[in-house]
Design a protein around this motif. Structure first.
Motif, short mmCIF file in Angstrom:
data_model
loop_
_atom_site.label_atom_id
_atom_site.label_comp_id
_atom_site.label_asym_id
_atom_site.label_seq_id
_atom_site.Cartn_x
_atom_site.Cartn_y
_atom_site.Cartn_z
N TYR A 36 0.78 -1.12 0.06
CA TYR A 36 0.09 -0.18 0.00
C TYR A 36 0.98 1.24 -0.16
CZ TYR A 36 -3.00 3.59 1.67
OH TYR A 36 -3.55 4.82 1.92
N LEU A 37 2.03 1.31 0.73
CA LEU A 37 2.73 2.38 1.02
C LEU A 37 3.44 2.82 -0.51
CD1 LEU A 37 4.92 1.76 4.18
CD2 LEU A 37 3.01 3.69 3.96
N LEU A 38 3.75 1.57 -1.32
CA LEU A 38 4.23 1.81 -2.59
C LEU A 38 3.11 2.37 -3.53
CD1 LEU A 38 7.06 1.14 -3.86
CD2 LEU A 38 6.14 -0.90 -4.65
N GLN A 39 2.20 1.76 -3.47
CA GLN A 39 0.94 2.20 -4.22
C GLN A 39 0.63 3.96 -4.02
OE1 GLN A 39 -2.99 1.13 -3.03
NE2 GLN A 39 -3.80 0.64 -5.00
N LYS A 40 0.74 4.12 -2.68
CA LYS A 40 0.54 5.61 -2.37
C LYS A 40 1.64 6.45 -2.84
CE LYS A 40 -0.90 8.03 1.69
NZ LYS A 40 0.04 8.24 2.91
N TYR A 41 2.89 5.77 -2.80
CA TYR A 41 4.26 6.57 -3.44
C TYR A 41 3.80 6.91 -4.87
CZ TYR A 41 8.93 7.70 -4.40
OH TYR A 41 10.17 8.34 -4.88
N VAL A 42 3.52 5.82 -5.69
CA VAL A 42 3.45 6.02 -6.92
C VAL A 42 2.14 7.10 -7.38
CG1 VAL A 42 3.12 5.13 -9.23
CG2 VAL A 42 4.63 3.98 -7.52
N THR A 43 0.91 6.92 -6.70
CA THR A 43 0.04 7.54 -6.81
C THR A 43 0.17 9.20 -6.53
OG1 THR A 43 -0.95 7.05 -5.09
CG2 THR A 43 -1.92 5.85 -6.52
N GLU A 44 0.89 9.56 -5.59
CA GLU A 44 1.08 10.93 -5.19
C GLU A 44 2.24 11.53 -6.24
OE1 GLU A 44 2.55 10.65 -1.33
OE2 GLU A 44 0.54 10.37 -0.41
N SER A 45 2.93 10.70 -6.74
CA SER A 45 3.87 11.01 -7.83
C SER A 45 3.43 11.41 -9.07
CB SER A 45 5.02 10.21 -8.27
OG SER A 45 5.56 10.22 -6.87
N ILE A 46 2.16 10.55 -9.53
CA ILE A 46 1.60 10.94 -10.86
C ILE A 46 0.27 11.49 -10.75
CG2 ILE A 46 2.78 9.18 -12.09
CD1 ILE A 46 0.43 7.27 -11.76
N GLY A 47 -0.14 11.91 -9.51
CA GLY A 47 -1.43 12.40 -9.41
C GLY A 47 -2.66 11.94 -9.45
N ILE A 48 -2.92 10.61 -9.17
CA ILE A 48 -4.13 10.16 -9.30
C ILE A 48 -4.37 9.34 -7.91
CG2 ILE A 48 -3.91 9.64 -11.92
CD1 ILE A 48 -3.20 6.73 -11.16
N GLU A 49 -5.57 8.79 -7.79
CA GLU A 49 -6.21 7.96 -6.69
C GLU A 49 -5.39 6.45 -6.58
OE1 GLU A 49 -10.26 8.34 -5.62
OE2 GLU A 49 -10.23 10.29 -6.70
N THR A 50 -5.74 6.06 -5.36
CA THR A 50 -5.29 4.48 -5.13
C THR A 50 -6.44 3.60 -5.55
OG1 THR A 50 -5.89 4.85 -2.64
CG2 THR A 50 -3.71 4.96 -3.48
N GLY A 51 -6.12 2.76 -6.11
CA GLY A 51 -7.22 1.80 -6.46
C GLY A 51 -7.09 0.45 -5.73
N SER A 52 -7.40 -0.43 -6.34
CA SER A 52 -7.33 -1.91 -5.51
C SER A 52 -6.12 -2.71 -5.38
CB SER A 52 -8.23 -2.85 -6.10
OG SER A 52 -7.90 -3.25 -7.44
N ILE A 53 -5.90 -3.48 -4.36
CA ILE A 53 -4.54 -4.09 -4.25
C ILE A 53 -4.85 -5.64 -4.34
CG2 ILE A 53 -2.79 -4.76 -2.90
CD1 ILE A 53 -2.62 -2.01 -1.59
N THR A 54 -4.33 -6.38 -5.26
CA THR A 54 -4.48 -7.76 -5.31
C THR A 54 -3.24 -8.51 -5.04
OG1 THR A 54 -6.05 -7.29 -7.02
CG2 THR A 54 -5.26 -9.68 -6.81
#
Lengths: 532, 217
Positions: B176-194
């Motif tokens: 999740y931390l990695l997902q957040k890091y990338v979304t913050e960098s590209i300016g979109i929202e977090t979605g699901s994790i599988t």
């Protein structure tokens, strides 16, 4: 910033939790000059004048460094932590935790001291039940390292490595297969190194174990000559451990008769490691005995030996004073709870050590690259027990309790390894049990458990001695971190008698490390008596 | 087998229950008995809702020392490899084979350039160093796929061997931390994790604690 101050501060930067002696700092700042002075002091050919001059130079160097150390104390960067021996000052960082930034003339050094919470065992520590070993250095140093003598052809180079490892450990070093260097060095060279080792182990308060693998001895006389030298120097902090199978012991009977005769004259202890019972080396430290599990040792011999300088054997030790703990008549659950809390504390220390391992053990990393991980693979944390007496009613179930808690601790370690592995930090974490010895700390309760004194071979038939040995045998199985059994030999005997007794013990019992202590030979003690 | 839940805690409990009810018994190389199911896929629709709850539940058991959140974050983002660990996720992700920052130099610029890309994959497993017979430790997490769907970033993680009780709570938080890091960098929202776990297992020695977690409301 003055260059000397810079060197002093860099030493503390590397070891921010340690108390460091003035001598060690002098050596760090002026390694070559100090080494020259020591050679002159130790040399047999130095005349009185040269010796006096060397001593004067040593004093000058100490005063020079003390001037800078005192300055750093005045500036509140360092503090005098303690004074040992003949008034030698030990220094440590003045801050309890956090960072100090020192800026002087365009030079900036940041010193940081991490904090580790040990709240889980604090109440027991306050009651004198739990004793942490060398808390100042328990993150930045290893308790025990084994070094391989066979990686080296010359004893001088090997000793440089041994010396450099004094600052990586806070207790003991084991020099495995030391017979290799005895057989390949001149008597003069051995004499010089033994004298250095004697002085350095005293200066650094470290213990060194010379592990002699009897199977590899090809020249008994050469080894006996070394023993004579050893007995003459009688280094206080250096031990000899003879590793042998019963048949190897017999094959070198003549050598052992000579050794026994020499040790007996000098009131020294003979340590015999019975490798038929346990193959991994034993190393004796101030905390107690260290070893590895046999399957680990086998794996090391097959996969790693020769690729690394040796092995890390132990990280950190905490001792539980059983006598004090049982004074409050606790139940088994309270004992279990205390041991698990101790295990959790060791995990925290272990984690803090690993987190900064690149900083603390840079030298070890350089010496073992690219196999550093293998060097650390088997290293363990120790929970030691002090002053237990299974004859007491309150401790009559101690063996069963220790055995069952040992299994709980194993499960705990295994779960923690899985947690850290899953988090992407796979590393080794294991705790073993062992006993503590008196040298560990003066704050331990006075020893009250029984000791065995042998006056003649027939004493081994007595019920008292049999019970004593059987209990120790059972404890050795629980104490996977290593344990030793000590017999005091009193009365009249010949080296043949001792050989006979040792062979009997090695062939009859599962005792991995036997110490024969000759210091009571003129006494008139009971077979088993209490030690106070 | 697939589990789809909105929160991390519900997904975790369902997986544990499924393994306890249907897992086959396996003895591993360390002689430990476990129950195992193969190829479990767990989808968490809204991980941000309660991502630390499984970790909190583990800590409440007070049986083990679970790493602090900061420590887990540190491991995931620390680029430097250490001689003292067999591997670290941070070094594998941000400094793969000492050469490639897979997130900052590849995933983020790629997703910015082509939001529909199917090439945004991070590798953690490294065959050159991990595919050796005598090695006991190789990363559990093998790869992470980043995919933007409906302007949300979804992550799919493939895990070779997954201790669903002890390990999964930390894994899902780190992902999740990695997902957040990338979304913050590209300016979109977090979605699901599988998470797709090839061997999803629970050791029998933790039965009591697993039961306690399952009973928890």
């Amino acid at each position: 910033m003055n260059l000397i101050e810079q060197k002093i501060l860099n030493k503390f930067k590397k070891e921010p939790l340690r108390e460091i002696s003035t001598t060690e700092i002098v050596r760090e700042v002026h390694p070559e000059e100090y080494s020259r002075i020591l050679s002159s002091i130790n040399s047999d050919i130095s005349d009185k004048k040269a010796l006096k001059q060397a001593m004067r130079k040593k004093g000058q160097l100490h005063r020079k460094i003390l001037y800078h150390l005192n300055k750093l104390v005045e500036e509140n960067v360092l503090k005098i932590a303690s004074v040992h021996g003949k008034g030698e000052k030990y220094f440590s960082l003045s801050i309890e935790q956090g960072e100090i930034v020192i800026e002087k003339k365009h030079k900036r050094i940041v010193l940081s001291k991490p904090s580790i919470s040990t709240g889980l065992i604090d109440e027991y520590e306050a009651k004198g039940i739990v004793h942490k070993f060398d808390q100042e250095n328990w993150v930045s140093k290893l308790n025990c390292i084994l070094l391989e003598s066979t990686n080296h052809t010359g004893i001088n180079k090997f000793y440089d490595l041994v010396y450099s490892c004094f600052s990586e450990t806070n207790d003991a070093l084991g020099l495995n297969n030391f017979e290799h260097l005895i057989l390949n060095s001149t008597p003069d060279n051995l004499d010089e190194i033994l004298k250095k080792m004697d002085m350095d182990t005293k200066d650094h308060e470290r213990l060194v174990n010379l592990i002699i693998n009897v199977r590899n001895i090809s020249d008994d006389q050469k080894v006996l000559d070394f023993i004579k030298l050893f007995v003459e120097i009688k280094p206080k902090n250096v031990f000899l451990v003879f590793k042998a199978e019963p048949k190897e012991f017999r094959a070198h009977e003549k050598l052992f008769k000579g050794i026994i005769s020499e040790f007996n004259k000098a009131d020294m202890k003979l340590n015999v490691h019975n490798k038929k019972v346990h193959d991994a080396p034993f190393i004796m430290g101030r905390t107690g005995v260290y070893t590895l599990l046999d399957n680990e040792w086998k794996e090391y011999e097959n996969l790693t030996r020769g690729k690394v300088i040796g092995l890390a054997i132990a990280n950190t030790t905490i001792t539980i004073d059983i006598n004090r703990f049982f004074k409050d008549e606790p139940d088994a659950n309270q004992a279990r709870e205390l041991i698990i809390r101790t295990a959790k504390t060791l995990l925290k220390i272990n984690g803090a050590q690993k987190k900064k391992a690149d900083e603390y053990f840079r030298r070890i990393d350089d010496l073992n690259k690219p196999y550093t991980r293998r060097f650390f693979t088997y290293s363990k944390d120790y929970i030691r027990f002090w002053n237990y007496d299974l004859k007491l009613k309150s401790q009559s179930h101690l063996l069963e309790l220790l055995e069952s808690v040992r299994d709980d601790v194993k499960k705990f370690c295994s779960a923690q390894q899985t947690i850290y592995k899953s988090c992407g930090m796979p590393s080794h974490f294991n705790i073993v049990f062992s006993s503590a010895i008196k040298r560990y700390s003066s704050a331990l309760s006075p020893r009250e458990y029984s000791k065995a004194t042998i006056r003649k071979f027939k004493d081994y038939d007595s019920q008292e001695i049999n019970d004593f040995i059987n209990t120790r045998e059972a404890l050795c199985k629980i104490f996977e971190g290593g344990d030793r059994i000590r017999f005091f030999r009193s009365g009249e005997f010949t080296p043949d008698d001792i050989i006979h007794e040792l062979a009997f013990l090695m062939n009859t019992y599962d005792l991995p490390l036997i110490t024969y202590d000759f210091k009571e030979r003129r006494g008139d003690a009971k077979l088993t008596s209490f030690m106070h | 087998m697939e589990i789809i839940k909105n929160s991390a805690i519900d997904a975790w409990k369902s997986a544990l229950k499924m393994i306890k009810e249907h897992g086959r018994k396996v003895i591993d190389h360390d002689n430990r008995l476990s129950q195992e199911l193969l190829n479990i896929s767990i989808i968490i629709n809204n991980p941000a809702e309660d991502i630390t709850k499984p970790i909190d539940a583990m800590k409440e058991l007070k049986k083990w020392v679970y790493p602090e959140l900061e420590e887990l974050e540190d491991v995931m983002f620390k680029k430097e490899a250490s001689s003292f660990y067999y591997y670290t996720y941070g070094a594998r992700i941000f400094n793969y084979a000492n050469t490639k920052n897979q997130i900052d130099d590849f995933i983020i610029p790629l997703l910015k350039k082509d939001p529909n890309t199917r090439r945004a994959v991070v590798m953690i497993y490294h065959p050159v160093s991990d595919s050796k017979i005598n090695i006991k430790e190789s990363p559990g997490m093998l790869s992470i796929m980043f995919k933007i769907v409906d302007k949300k970033l979804n992550l799919t993680v493939v895990i070779r061997s997954n201790d669903m009780f002890i390990g999964w709570p930390a894994n899902i938080y780190q992902i999740y931390l990695l997902q957040k890091y990338v979304t913050e960098s590209i300016g979109i929202e977090t979605g699901s994790i599988t998470t797709i776990s090839h061997s999803a297992h629970v050791f029998q020695e933790y039965d009591e604690e697993v039961e306690a977690i399952l009973r928890k409301k």
